[in-house]
Structures are given as C-alpha cells and as structure tokens.
Design a protein around this motif. Structure first.
Motif, PDB file in Angstrom:
ATOM      1  N   CYS A  33      -8.435   2.836   2.058  1.00 26.29           N
ATOM      2  CA  CYS A  33      -7.845   1.824   0.784  1.00 26.29           C
ATOM      3  C   CYS A  33      -6.340   2.762   0.805  1.00 26.29           C
ATOM      4  N   LEU A  34      -5.428   1.493   1.526  1.00 23.77           N
ATOM      5  CA  LEU A  34      -3.975   1.408   1.617  1.00 23.77           C
ATOM      6  C   LEU A  34      -3.454   0.051   0.460  1.00 23.77           C
ATOM      7  N   ASN A  35      -2.831   0.275  -0.110  1.00 23.71           N
ATOM      8  CA  ASN A  35      -1.731   0.111  -1.265  1.00 23.71           C
ATOM      9  C   ASN A  35      -0.520  -0.616  -1.545  1.00 23.71           C
ATOM     10  N   LYS A  36       0.011  -1.429  -1.097  1.00 24.60           N
ATOM     11  CA  LYS A  36       1.007  -2.185  -1.423  1.00 24.60           C
ATOM     12  C   LYS A  36       1.715  -2.610  -3.162  1.00 24.60           C
ATOM     13  N   ARG A  37       2.908  -2.675  -3.357  1.00 23.25           N
ATOM     14  CA  ARG A  37       3.418  -2.854  -4.421  1.00 23.25           C
ATOM     15  C   ARG A  37       5.367  -3.612  -4.093  1.00 23.25           C
ATOM     16  N   PHE A  38       5.500  -4.771  -4.945  1.00 23.83           N
ATOM     17  CA  PHE A  38       6.633  -5.549  -4.346  1.00 23.83           C
ATOM     18  C   PHE A  38       7.439  -5.994  -5.335  1.00 23.83           C
ATOM     19  N   TRP A  61      -1.031  -4.036  -4.928  1.00 24.05           N
ATOM     20  CA  TRP A  61      -2.092  -4.270  -4.393  1.00 24.05           C
ATOM     21  C   TRP A  61      -2.673  -3.505  -3.668  1.00 24.05           C
ATOM     22  N   ILE A  62      -4.251  -3.997  -3.795  1.00 25.80           N
ATOM     23  CA  ILE A  62      -4.745  -3.478  -2.705  1.00 25.80           C
ATOM     24  C   ILE A  62      -4.874  -4.108  -2.004  1.00 25.80           C
ATOM     25  N   ASP A  63      -4.148  -3.653  -0.730  1.00 26.55           N
ATOM     26  CA  ASP A  63      -3.970  -4.563   0.317  1.00 26.55           C
ATOM     27  C   ASP A  63      -4.641  -4.303   2.031  1.00 26.55           C
ATOM     28  N   HIS A  64      -5.632  -3.453   1.786  1.00 21.17           N
ATOM     29  CA  HIS A  64      -6.276  -2.849   2.835  1.00 21.17           C
ATOM     30  C   HIS A  64      -7.783  -2.019   2.565  1.00 21.17           C
ATOM     31  N   LEU A  65      -8.409  -2.884   2.041  1.00 22.86           N
ATOM     32  CA  LEU A  65      -9.505  -1.853   2.044  1.00 22.86           C
ATOM     33  C   LEU A  65     -10.974  -1.661   2.573  1.00 22.86           C
ATOM     34  N   GLY A  66     -11.527  -0.872   3.441  1.00 16.48           N
ATOM     35  CA  GLY A  66     -12.441  -0.792   4.832  1.00 16.48           C
ATOM     36  C   GLY A  66     -12.986   0.629   4.426  1.00 16.48           C
ATOM     37  N   THR A  67     -14.546   0.075   4.999  1.00 18.23           N
ATOM     38  CA  THR A  67     -15.700   1.111   4.772  1.00 18.23           C
ATOM     39  C   THR A  67     -16.355   0.768   6.294  1.00 18.23           C
ATOM     40  N   VAL A  68     -16.410   1.818   7.419  1.00 18.07           N
ATOM     41  CA  VAL A  68     -17.806   1.578   8.453  1.00 18.07           C
ATOM     42  C   VAL A  68     -18.627   1.051   8.056  1.00 18.07           C
ATOM     43  N   ALA A  69     -19.857   0.326   8.778  1.00 23.70           N
ATOM     44  CA  ALA A  69     -20.675   0.014   8.729  1.00 23.70           C
ATOM     45  C   ALA A  69     -21.825   0.800   7.927  1.00 23.70           C
ATOM     46  N   ALA A  70     -21.741   1.849   8.250  1.00 23.88           N
ATOM     47  CA  ALA A  70     -22.472   3.163   8.320  1.00 23.88           C
ATOM     48  C   ALA A  70     -22.504   3.945   7.002  1.00 23.88           C
ATOM     49  N   THR A 109       1.587   4.633 -12.506  1.00 21.28           N
ATOM     50  CA  THR A 109       2.939   5.318 -12.478  1.00 21.28           C
ATOM     51  C   THR A 109       3.785   3.847 -13.238  1.00 21.28           C
ATOM     52  N   GLY A 110       2.297   3.048 -14.254  1.00 16.61           N
ATOM     53  CA  GLY A 110       3.481   2.366 -15.032  1.00 16.61           C
ATOM     54  C   GLY A 110       3.570   0.818 -14.602  1.00 16.61           C
ATOM     55  N   LEU A 111       2.248   1.206 -13.689  1.00 16.07           N
ATOM     56  CA  LEU A 111       2.492  -0.727 -13.352  1.00 16.07           C
ATOM     57  C   LEU A 111       1.387  -1.123 -14.497  1.00 16.07           C
ATOM     58  N   THR A 112       1.182  -3.129 -14.547  1.00 18.68           N
ATOM     59  CA  THR A 112       0.282  -3.148 -14.981  1.00 18.68           C
ATOM     60  C   THR A 112      -0.891  -4.176 -15.126  1.00 18.68           C
ATOM     61  N   HIS A 113      -0.506  -4.717 -13.494  1.00 19.99           N
ATOM     62  CA  HIS A 113      -1.674  -5.569 -13.071  1.00 19.99           C
ATOM     63  C   HIS A 113      -1.850  -4.701 -11.482  1.00 19.99           C
ATOM     64  N   ALA A 114      -3.361  -4.805 -11.223  1.00 21.67           N
ATOM     65  CA  ALA A 114      -4.066  -4.440  -9.618  1.00 21.67           C
ATOM     66  C   ALA A 114      -4.187  -5.877  -9.522  1.00 21.67           C
ATOM     67  N   SER A 115      -4.120  -6.379  -7.814  1.00 18.46           N
ATOM     68  CA  SER A 115      -4.535  -7.289  -7.314  1.00 18.46           C
ATOM     69  C   SER A 115      -4.803  -6.849  -5.734  1.00 18.46           C
ATOM     70  N   ILE A 116      -5.937  -8.250  -5.650  1.00 17.52           N
ATOM     71  CA  ILE A 116      -6.550  -7.405  -4.247  1.00 17.52           C
ATOM     72  C   ILE A 116      -7.334  -9.442  -4.361  1.00 17.52           C
ATOM     73  N   GLY A 117      -7.455  -9.547  -2.768  1.00 20.19           N
ATOM     74  CA  GLY A 117      -7.380 -10.466  -1.502  1.00 20.19           C
ATOM     75  C   GLY A 117      -8.420  -9.970  -1.282  1.00 20.19           C
ATOM     76  N   VAL A 118      -9.139 -11.393  -0.769  1.00 22.96           N
ATOM     77  CA  VAL A 118     -11.095 -11.381  -0.509  1.00 22.96           C
ATOM     78  C   VAL A 118     -11.208 -12.568   0.535  1.00 22.96           C
ATOM     79  N   ASP A 119     -11.857 -12.100   1.751  1.00 18.23           N
ATOM     80  CA  ASP A 119     -12.066 -13.096   2.428  1.00 18.23           C
ATOM     81  C   ASP A 119     -13.937 -14.149   1.948  1.00 18.23           C
ATOM     82  N   SER A 120     -13.706 -15.355   0.997  1.00 15.03           N
ATOM     83  CA  SER A 120     -15.393 -15.487   0.075  1.00 15.03           C
ATOM     84  C   SER A 120     -16.474 -15.263   0.484  1.00 15.03           C
TER      85      SER A 120
END
Length: 212
Positions: A123-128, A141-150, A171-182
């Motif tokens: 789970c790679l996260n980013k902040r802008f 941003w929860i930018d890159h989240l992946g689990t191996v199939a097994a 860390t004092g942030l107020t919101h989390a964002s995440i993108g997803v392929d529908s």
C-alpha cells in the motif's frame, strides 16, 4: 505507432473527467471511444474510530521497507498482472512512482506472510500539500494498493487501508482519497465503498485502435 515495426496491438488513449463535457465532445470528434471508467473516492478521517483494524491470521502489517525494494516491485507486478492496462514495472518507473513527487513512504505499508516473511501485499501512499488550499482539506492518497492473487479475499487490503487511515489521521490530515477501476477484477470498488469511501469524481479513458 505504425512506424514502430512491432507486431503488437496499437492504441492511442486519453483520459478526461466525466463532468468536463467539452473534453468528451472533443475526444468523440477525434474518433475516440470510451473503454474504461475510473472513480476517485473520498473519506473524511473524522469518520474512522480509534480501534486497531482486524488483521487476518498469518499476516503482519508493517511500515514500508526500502531495503526490500526489489521484492516489493516483484509483488506489485504479480498483484497487478490481471489488471486492465497494467504492465511490469521497470526499475526507473518504479523509482519514479515510489520516490517521486508526492510519495510518502513514511505513511505507506506492506503485508507479510508470518510463516515465510515474504511480502504478499503493498500500500503505497502519497500526499500533495499544494492541493490543500484549493480543496479546503488536507488529503492523502492511497495511491497503489495490491495483493497477490493467492492472498486475496482474506481482508489484507482492508487491513492495509485501515493502517493507512490511522497514519493519515495521526499526521493531522483530514481526508483520504483513493482511485479505483470501476471494473477491477478484485472487487475493489465495492470494498472501498464498504469502508466508507464515497464517489467524488469519475474519469473516462477513451481509446482509438490504430490499424497496422
């Protein structure tokens, strides 16, 4: 593309937010066709409680470890092998994603198989920060989240998200964002909504198939 000499399918693709109608008209006039829909979801961090997340048995969630860079990159390639448009990461492309603009390894996590110590999810996260004034909130941003199939369908992604949300809030942030392929084959879109994320924006990928 035609001059490349490679005997592979050839595409031109362009992304645009669904609400920008002038862009959608432009792409249509140029011969592009919508082929994929991606949603950006948002969660206010004041909605999460302080309890520790349930972590699946046999799994440990730990902070991102740069010493395991090659292993995490290989796990990423395996986790996204069945995702639309995904290709294996070169070292340079990986470094740009993991250490480039906005990357926050101090707010990122990996999941380990307790029996072997091997990485099974990331789970790679980013902040802008520059977006804060414009948006009126402090996002990560929860930018890159992946689990191996097994290892899917065990709650590992949920545990990684929960660890990330607590780190964001602390860390004092107020919101989390995440993108997803529908149309993600993992069911990620439904998972994120079940965790309280709500749709904010939609982008559409348009495509032209280039004849040989």
């Amino acid at each position: 593309l035609r001059s490349s000499g490679r005997d592979l399918p050839k595409y031109l693709r362009v992304d645009g937010y669904a609400h920008i109608e002038s862009a959608q008209r432009l792409y249509a006039c140029a011969g592009f066709t919508p082929v994929r829909y991606f949603d950006e979801l948002l969660l206010p961090l004041d909605r999460i409680d302080g309890t520790a997340p349930d972590v699946p048995g046999g799994v440990t969630i730990v902070p991102w470890d740069e010493k395991r860079d090659d292993e995490i990159r290989a796990v990423n390639d395996a986790a996204f092998a069945d995702h639309w448009g995904s290709t294996p990461m070169t070292v340079d492309r990986w470094n740009d994603m993991v250490r480039g603009f906005g990357a926050r390894l101090g707010l990122s996590f990996i999941a380990l198989d307790e029996a072997t110590g091997e990485v099974v999810a990331l789970c790679l996260n980013k902040r802008f920060e520059a977006d804060d004034e414009l948006l009126g909130r402090r996002d990560a941003w929860i930018d890159h989240l992946g689990t191996v199939a097994a290892w899917r369908k065990r709650g590992i992604a949920s545990a990684l998200i929960a660890a990330s949300l607590r780190a964001f809030r602390d860390t004092g942030l107020t919101h989390a964002s995440i993108g997803v392929d529908s149309e993600s084959p993992t069911g990620a879109a439904g998972l994120y909504r079940s965790l309280g994320f709500e749709p904010e924006l939609r982008s559409i990928t348009h495509e032209i198939v280039v004849d040989a």
